[in-house]
Write a protein that holds these residues in place. Structure first.
Motif, PDB file in Angstrom:
ATOM      1  N   LEU A  68     -12.813  16.545 -22.590  1.00 50.99           N
ATOM      2  CA  LEU A  68     -13.590  17.270 -21.577  1.00 50.99           C
ATOM      3  C   LEU A  68     -14.842  16.465 -21.258  1.00 50.99           C
ATOM      4  N   ILE A  69     -14.940  16.010 -20.010  1.00 53.79           N
ATOM      5  CA  ILE A  69     -16.105  15.257 -19.539  1.00 53.79           C
ATOM      6  C   ILE A  69     -16.994  16.198 -18.732  1.00 53.79           C
ATOM      7  N   PHE A  70     -18.224  16.397 -19.198  1.00 52.33           N
ATOM      8  CA  PHE A  70     -19.183  17.205 -18.443  1.00 52.33           C
ATOM      9  C   PHE A  70     -19.962  16.286 -17.505  1.00 52.33           C
ATOM     10  N   SER A  71     -20.014  16.673 -16.229  1.00 50.58           N
ATOM     11  CA  SER A  71     -20.717  15.908 -15.212  1.00 50.58           C
ATOM     12  C   SER A  71     -21.780  16.813 -14.584  1.00 50.58           C
ATOM     13  N   PRO A  72     -23.082  16.553 -14.801  1.00 50.66           N
ATOM     14  CA  PRO A  72     -24.113  17.441 -14.252  1.00 50.66           C
ATOM     15  C   PRO A  72     -23.992  17.641 -12.741  1.00 50.66           C
ATOM     16  N   HIS A  73     -23.843  16.527 -12.005  1.00 47.87           N
ATOM     17  CA  HIS A  73     -23.591  16.576 -10.569  1.00 47.87           C
ATOM     18  C   HIS A  73     -22.151  16.112 -10.323  1.00 47.87           C
ATOM     19  N   PRO A  74     -21.627  16.317  -9.132  1.00 44.82           N
ATOM     20  CA  PRO A  74     -20.226  15.966  -8.891  1.00 44.82           C
ATOM     21  C   PRO A  74     -19.899  14.481  -8.857  1.00 44.82           C
ATOM     22  N   ASP A  75     -20.850  13.597  -9.159  1.00 50.28           N
ATOM     23  CA  ASP A  75     -20.533  12.165  -9.190  1.00 50.28           C
ATOM     24  C   ASP A  75     -20.987  11.478 -10.470  1.00 50.28           C
ATOM     25  N   ASP A  76     -21.646  12.204 -11.374  1.00 53.34           N
ATOM     26  CA  ASP A  76     -22.147  11.565 -12.591  1.00 53.34           C
ATOM     27  C   ASP A  76     -21.017  11.047 -13.468  1.00 53.34           C
ATOM     28  N   ASP A  77     -19.861  11.696 -13.403  1.00 53.28           N
ATOM     29  CA  ASP A  77     -18.748  11.254 -14.240  1.00 53.28           C
ATOM     30  C   ASP A  77     -18.344   9.820 -13.906  1.00 53.28           C
ATOM     31  N   VAL A  78     -18.163   9.525 -12.626  1.00 56.52           N
ATOM     32  CA  VAL A  78     -17.711   8.182 -12.259  1.00 56.52           C
ATOM     33  C   VAL A  78     -18.861   7.179 -12.231  1.00 56.52           C
ATOM     34  N   ILE A  79     -20.061   7.625 -11.905  1.00 59.20           N
ATOM     35  CA  ILE A  79     -21.205   6.712 -11.913  1.00 59.20           C
ATOM     36  C   ILE A  79     -21.510   6.247 -13.337  1.00 59.20           C
ATOM     37  N   SER A  80     -21.534   7.173 -14.272  1.00 57.68           N
ATOM     38  CA  SER A  80     -22.022   6.875 -15.607  1.00 57.68           C
ATOM     39  C   SER A  80     -20.941   6.412 -16.570  1.00 57.68           C
ATOM     40  N   MET A  81     -19.724   6.910 -16.408  1.00 57.65           N
ATOM     41  CA  MET A  81     -18.664   6.524 -17.338  1.00 57.65           C
ATOM     42  C   MET A  81     -17.315   6.420 -16.635  1.00 57.65           C
ATOM     43  N   GLY A  82     -17.371   5.946 -15.383  1.00 59.50           N
ATOM     44  CA  GLY A  82     -16.139   5.859 -14.592  1.00 59.50           C
ATOM     45  C   GLY A  82     -15.097   4.947 -15.210  1.00 59.50           C
ATOM     46  N   GLY A  83     -15.529   3.817 -15.788  1.00 58.87           N
ATOM     47  CA  GLY A  83     -14.588   2.906 -16.413  1.00 58.87           C
ATOM     48  C   GLY A  83     -13.910   3.537 -17.613  1.00 58.87           C
ATOM     49  N   THR A  84     -14.687   4.260 -18.425  1.00 57.41           N
ATOM     50  CA  THR A  84     -14.133   4.943 -19.594  1.00 57.41           C
ATOM     51  C   THR A  84     -13.201   6.065 -19.168  1.00 57.41           C
ATOM     52  N   LEU A  85     -13.579   6.807 -18.125  1.00 56.75           N
ATOM     53  CA  LEU A  85     -12.718   7.868 -17.609  1.00 56.75           C
ATOM     54  C   LEU A  85     -11.360   7.293 -17.193  1.00 56.75           C
ATOM     55  N   TYR A 145     -23.265   9.972 -22.860  1.00 58.61           N
ATOM     56  CA  TYR A 145     -23.477   8.823 -21.981  1.00 58.61           C
ATOM     57  C   TYR A 145     -24.814   8.988 -21.277  1.00 58.61           C
ATOM     58  N   ARG A 146     -25.252   7.944 -20.624  1.00 57.96           N
ATOM     59  CA  ARG A 146     -26.465   8.048 -19.829  1.00 57.96           C
ATOM     60  C   ARG A 146     -26.169   7.784 -18.374  1.00 57.96           C
ATOM     61  N   GLY A 147     -26.981   8.400 -17.508  1.00 54.64           N
ATOM     62  CA  GLY A 147     -26.694   8.378 -16.090  1.00 54.64           C
ATOM     63  C   GLY A 147     -27.230   7.156 -15.378  1.00 54.64           C
ATOM     64  N   ALA A 148     -27.554   7.338 -14.128  1.00 49.39           N
ATOM     65  CA  ALA A 148     -27.973   6.213 -13.284  1.00 49.39           C
ATOM     66  C   ALA A 148     -29.417   5.812 -13.528  1.00 49.39           C
ATOM     67  N   TRP A 149     -30.092   6.482 -14.446  1.00 47.25           N
ATOM     68  CA  TRP A 149     -31.528   6.274 -14.575  1.00 47.25           C
ATOM     69  C   TRP A 149     -31.890   5.292 -15.684  1.00 47.25           C
ATOM     70  N   GLN A 150     -31.141   5.310 -16.780  1.00 47.32           N
ATOM     71  CA  GLN A 150     -31.511   4.480 -17.918  1.00 47.32           C
ATOM     72  C   GLN A 150     -30.321   4.370 -18.862  1.00 47.32           C
ATOM     73  N   GLU A 151     -30.275   3.272 -19.656  1.00 47.53           N
ATOM     74  CA  GLU A 151     -29.195   3.059 -20.607  1.00 47.53           C
ATOM     75  C   GLU A 151     -29.710   3.212 -22.028  1.00 47.53           C
ATOM     76  N   TRP A 152     -28.792   3.426 -22.967  1.00 52.74           N
ATOM     77  CA  TRP A 152     -29.157   3.464 -24.374  1.00 52.74           C
ATOM     78  C   TRP A 152     -29.687   2.098 -24.805  1.00 52.74           C
ATOM     79  N   ASP A 153     -30.657   2.111 -25.725  1.00 57.93           N
ATOM     80  CA  ASP A 153     -31.085   0.849 -26.332  1.00 57.93           C
ATOM     81  C   ASP A 153     -29.924   0.279 -27.136  1.00 57.93           C
ATOM     82  N   ILE A 154     -29.883  -1.036 -27.247  1.00 56.26           N
ATOM     83  CA  ILE A 154     -28.732  -1.699 -27.849  1.00 56.26           C
ATOM     84  C   ILE A 154     -28.516  -1.260 -29.291  1.00 56.26           C
ATOM     85  N   ASP A 155     -29.595  -0.969 -30.017  1.00 56.56           N
ATOM     86  CA  ASP A 155     -29.450  -0.577 -31.421  1.00 56.56           C
ATOM     87  C   ASP A 155     -28.978   0.861 -31.581  1.00 56.56           C
ATOM     88  N   GLN A 156     -29.036   1.651 -30.491  1.00 58.16           N
ATOM     89  CA  GLN A 156     -28.596   3.040 -30.553  1.00 58.16           C
ATOM     90  C   GLN A 156     -27.103   3.196 -30.287  1.00 58.16           C
TER      91      GLN A 156
END
Length: 645
Positions: free
Chosen positions: A363-380, A561-572
């Motif tokens: 189950l992928i939760f997408s806050p807006h109707p495009d966050d799923d493909v923007i943030s984790m589209g490749g994984t989806l 996952y993180r959205g279009a605003w920022q990514e996880w730090d590499i150590d996280q």
């Protein structure tokens, strides 16, 4: 999580005491409790309590808690006199963006404060009277006895109130021209930067510094960089918030994300602070920082590099360098997987995800109707390709992010379709078109859309989401779930607080699907706050299900996952899903299905690039960092952190 904050130690060149809470809810409750204690103390002394109040996203939870204290614990505001920091100019008090309206909606309409004790800069004062009005505002503060406690937020430019870069420590209440960055940040509230006023009335830095106590609050990763400049940088008018270092009674209250860039949190070894080098996460953070600082792959780090960059203690406790390098390198290598749902019939000892069960219900939760493909589209796409049962839950309609001309275009299409095929109904479709067109023709900037227009815009977004899922190989009739959480459906950028109905809808979906894998947006940098509320809905739903003994949760993992605003730090990063050039192209095409957000998104935030451009840049940057650390080279990487409940 703990209700007790972490107090950062004093640092060379920094003079602001900092308290970091595990989240903004706990921090806001603590600030509200402090204000309540001050109100009660002044009342017991028979004196008024003079509060300087702020607007924006930072203090909203404080005000909600003060309202709760008033309703449930009898906190009275009868002895409170308030002075707000600022107001846009010009601005009518009943406008959606007015700070008068903001304060009424969040606080004043819900407590027993006397109307004559409320002071907010007046955005309707004629221009020729502004100077005299501001002088009187200063006089009123003095006549009230001065401000006992001043609440502040901080803007990305380092402004406090609307004191933009260049504001000096002696500045008083006045009219000011807003910085371009400030206007860009406010664009979403005004439905476009072109509608944001260019001027504002604001208390001066000098006015703020005369308050007896000051509490500055900041939440989220987006504020981390400017918080660091305020706390650790030199005092300068280019970052007006740094003048707070000269005040004897300032508190800086942060959540974990806003405090992440401060030296004691990010690189405590540089300050020779005690470090728990038995903590594998801290070691990974230190070693990846060291590798990037000296510009070498992890396996090429030398003992000299450790010693010369403050990590001699790590070397002494866990060395030699070769052993530390190998351990951290292997940890990072084990995060990389081409099987985000787990690889069947494989040894999963060092894989981020379980091999079994396979296939998984996802189950992928997408806050807006495009966050799923923007943030984790490749994984989806990879989860679908690898045979998992993938469901996508769109938590909000996203209707406010659709341009008006898109709504007219779709209403026109319905009318033409009705005419072309001679459909009969109780009402001709062209009536809908004319109503929509007439409403939008006379619509004022920031005016809430009619219910019909909101529905059309919501249908546009849901249709685009379905199209993207079809492209990914999913049947949207079976695998798309449109929750339309009520907190969002205000027709405005400003939303309602999370409510029980939001939680009920989320719990109901979780129980229906009973997923073995959940993906959720874990970023707090979304400037509009929707991601934050959507994540809170998921967390609260899982906590309630867990408390009720829901059995299927025992076999469920949650990935953030993180959205279009920022990514996880590499150590996280705990799971890194590599993308080939072809997969990155497929992801882009899925994003392009969201045509209403293409070319010029309505609410781009501070980054003016399109969302697909930000997404690809982020994926490539993550891949580049892995490569520079000595890991395999990929075209892109999508990153995830596991939330253990």
């Amino acid at each position: 999580m703990t209700a007790e904050p972490v107090q950062l130690p004093a640092m060379p060149g920094a003079h602001l005491p900092v308290s970091i809470y595990s989240d903004s809810e706990l921090a806001s409750a603590a600030v509200a409790a402090q204000i309540a204690d001050l109100i009660r103390t002044r009342a017991a002394e028979g004196r008024p309590c003079v509060l300087g109040l702020a607007t924006g996203s930072s203090p909203t939870r404080v005000y909600e808690e003060l309202v709760r204290l008033h309703r449930e614990e009898g906190l009275s505001f009868q002895n409170v006199i308030s002075f707000n920091l600022d107001e846009y100019y010009p601005m009518q008090p009943d406008s959606l963006q007015s700070y008068v309206r903001f304060m009424r909606e969040y606080l004043f309409d819900h407590v027993d404060i006397k109307p004559e004790n409320v002071h907010i800069p007046d955005g309707t004062v004629p221009p020729e009277q502004v100077a005299e009005y501001c002088r009187r505002y200063e006089e009123q503060i003095q006549q009230a006895g001065g401000i006992d406690l001043q609440l502040l937020g901080i803007g990305r430019t380092g402004h406090i109130g609307f004191n933009e870069p260049g504001s000096g420590p002696a500045s008083r209440t006045r009219m000011i021209t807003l910085d371009h960055v400030t206007r860009t940040d406010a664009a979403s509230d005004f439905y476009g930067e072109e509608n944001v006023p260019r001027r504002a009335l604001t208390m001066g830095v000098g006015t703020i510094l005369e308050a007896r106590q000051i509490v500055l609050m900041a939440w989220g990763e987006g504020k981390a960089a400017v918080v660091k400049r305020m706390v650790e940088g030199e005092v300068t008018d280019t970052v007006p918030a740094t003048y707070l270092q000269r005040h004897p009674a300032v508190q800086v209250v942060l959540d974990e994300a806003a405090g992440a860039e401060l030296t004691p949190r990010k690189t405590p070894w540089l300050l020779h602070l005690p470090c728990n080098w038995h903590d594998a996460a801290l070691v990974r953070k230190a070693v990846t920082w060291l590798a990037r600082t000296v510009g070498k792959p992890i396996l090429k780090l030398t003992e000299e590099a450790y010693n010369e960059n403050g990590l001699s203690e790590l070397l002494a406790q866990s060395g030699p360098a070769y052993d530390i390098n190998i351990r951290v390198f292997n940890e990072l290598q084990h995060t990389i997987t081409g099987w985000p749902g787990g690889k069947p019939d494989a040894d999963d000892t060092y894989r981020p995800e379980r091999a079994e069960p396979f296939p998984k219900r996802v189950l992928i939760f997408s806050p807006h109707p495009d966050d799923d493909v923007i943030s984790m589209g490749g994984t989806l796409l990879r989860l679908v390709d690898q045979g998992h049962e993938v469901h996508v839950a769109y938590q909000t309609s996203g209707n406010i992010a659709v341009f008006d001309d898109e709504a007219i275009r779709f209403a026109d299409f319905v009318a033409d379709y009705d005419q072309a095929f001679h459909f009969s109904s109780n009402e001709p479709a062209d009536n809908l078109y004319h109503r929509v067109a007439n409403f939008l023709r006379t619509k004022q900037p920031g005016q809430v859309d009619s219910e019909e227009v909101q529905q059309i815009k919501g249908l546009i977004r849901s249709g685009e989401a379905k199209s993207a899922l079809r492209y990914a190989g999913l049947d949207p009739d079976e695998r798309a779930h449109f929750l339309n959480l009520p907190f969002y459906e205000t027709g405005r950028v400003r939303k309602k607080p999370l409510g029980d109905e939001d939680i009920r809808l989320t719990m109901e979906l979780l129980n229906r699907i009973q997923p073995q894998q959940i993906y959720a947006a874990g970023d707090l940098s979304d400037p509009h706050g929707t991601h934050r509320v959507c994540l809170a809905a998921i967390f609260e739903s899982i906590h309630r299900l867990k408390a009720s003994g829901t059995a299927w949760l025992d076999d469920c993992w949650v990935w953030l996952y993180r959205g279009a605003w920022q990514e996880w730090d590499i150590d996280q990063i705990e799971m890194a899903v590599p993308l080939s050039p072809a997969e990155l192209t497929r992801k882009r095409r899925a994003i392009f299905k969201h045509q209403s957000q293409k070319d010029r998104p309505l609410f781009p935030g501070a980054d003016q690039r399109e969302f697909w451009q930000r997404s690809e840049a982020r994926n490539r940057t993550t891949a580049k960092i892995y490569d520079e650390l000595g890991l395999p080279e990929y075209e892109g990487i999508e990153a995830f952190v596991r939330w253990e409940f």
